[in-house]
Design a protein around this motif. Sequence first.
Motif, short mmCIF file in Angstrom:
data_model
loop_
_atom_site.label_atom_id
_atom_site.label_comp_id
_atom_site.label_asym_id
_atom_site.label_seq_id
_atom_site.Cartn_x
_atom_site.Cartn_y
_atom_site.Cartn_z
N UNK A 7 0.85 -1.18 0.00
CA UNK A 7 0.00 0.00 0.00
C UNK A 7 0.89 1.23 0.00
N UNK A 8 0.31 2.36 -0.24
CA UNK A 8 1.05 3.62 -0.27
C UNK A 8 0.46 4.60 0.72
N UNK A 9 1.32 5.23 1.51
CA UNK A 9 0.92 6.30 2.40
C UNK A 9 1.66 7.56 1.97
N UNK A 10 0.90 8.59 1.56
CA UNK A 10 1.53 9.84 1.14
C UNK A 10 2.17 10.51 2.34
N UNK A 11 3.46 10.81 2.20
CA UNK A 11 4.21 11.42 3.29
C UNK A 11 4.35 12.93 3.13
N UNK A 12 4.65 13.39 1.91
CA UNK A 12 4.92 14.82 1.73
C UNK A 12 4.96 15.18 0.26
N UNK A 13 4.86 16.47 0.00
CA UNK A 13 5.15 17.05 -1.32
C UNK A 13 6.54 17.65 -1.21
N UNK A 14 7.41 17.27 -2.14
CA UNK A 14 8.79 17.74 -2.16
C UNK A 14 8.99 18.60 -3.40
N UNK A 15 9.48 19.82 -3.20
CA UNK A 15 9.77 20.75 -4.31
C UNK A 15 11.26 21.03 -4.28
N UNK A 16 11.95 20.63 -5.34
CA UNK A 16 13.40 20.76 -5.44
C UNK A 16 13.71 21.82 -6.48
N UNK A 17 14.34 22.92 -6.05
CA UNK A 17 14.69 24.02 -6.96
C UNK A 17 16.00 23.71 -7.66
N UNK A 18 16.05 24.00 -8.97
CA UNK A 18 17.18 23.62 -9.81
C UNK A 18 17.86 24.83 -10.43
#
Length: 154
Positions: A7-18
């Motif tokens: 199963x999947x449990x959503x942990x976080x939204x990750x935004x990586x600036x490049x």
Amino acid sequence: MDIPELGLDRLARVSVELDEILTVGPIHGGVRRVVPITGGRIDGDRLSGEILSGGADWQLVHDDGSTTIDTRYTARTHDGALVYLATSGVRHGPEDVLRRLFGGEPVDPREYYFRIGVRLETGDERYSWLNRTVFVASAARFADAVVYDLYALR
């Protein structure tokens, strides 16, 4: 004997600036590119904080346009723990979609495949569960960032 279903449990939204893509050049298997990571955010109930500058994606763009992802970077949680993140995965799609994506145009992430495995490590006991959990993510590439939803496998 029953084996537990995944199963999947959503942990976080990750935004990586490049930062600007650095093209090392053609090598055996494709074109090596380095994409410096300059910052970002992790936003979730159990994990939140900032992405620190200094990491990168050492990606390989293959002749068919698919890209092998290989990132390593560090985050600092909202309460001061340092977390190492390493991702590996693949991005691919139709030629015209990839051309628009590589050209910096906005592209709906449903038009291409971008999935990664994510390894998280920390020495901070408050987050030791990160060391013992398998994570995966569904990602999207934007002109100056990668954004992904991070899931824990259960």
